[in-house]
Design an enzyme around this catalytic site. Sequence first.
Site, PDB file in Angstrom:
ATOM      1  NE  ARG A  37     -13.388  -0.692   8.795  1.00 39.53           N
ATOM      2  CZ  ARG A  37     -13.490   1.166   9.006  1.00 39.53           C
ATOM      3  NH1 ARG A  37     -14.164   2.100   8.360  1.00 39.53           N
ATOM      4  NH2 ARG A  37     -12.640   1.337   9.786  1.00 39.53           N
ATOM      5  CB  CYS A  52       0.921  -9.054   3.188  1.00 44.32           C
ATOM      6  SG  CYS A  52       2.208  -9.498   4.614  1.00 44.32           S
ATOM      7  CB  SER A  58      -7.091   4.997  -1.103  1.00 49.03           C
ATOM      8  OG  SER A  58      -7.072   5.695   0.746  1.00 49.03           O
TER       9      SER A  58
END
Length: 100
Positions: A37, A52, A58
């Site tokens: 997180r 980024c 996931s």
Amino acid sequence: MGEFDAEIYDIVRQIPPGRVVTYGQLARLAQRPRWARRAGRALANAPEGLPCHRVVNSSGRLAPGWPAQRELLEREGVTFRRNGCVDLSKHLWEEIAPIA
DNA sequence: CAGTTGACTTGCA
DNA sequence: GTGCAAGCCAACT
């Protein structure tokens, strides 16, 4: 900014084009397995120029509120599934180089 | 100081 | 494949 954030940015800069990594992976590589997180928070405040867009969750889901991310990835050859998620089985970056 | 939030993950239905 | 609950931990209210 803490060292963790710097480490995250450093790792992100090493992701090859056409590959993606998950937040959990970043956290593990930065030696903080439970900080997925916080990795996300670090990227939310990421400096400009950091690739980024190669970071997904996931499930292969892209960052919310950032439609351009998909185009950036497609431009590098990343393919998407019908549900709009990255095909992780093909594009997930292997942290450790495969043996020969 | 206590409660909420978030660019998360895993597990189970 | 999807959806929900619990666990997670620093930052923010």
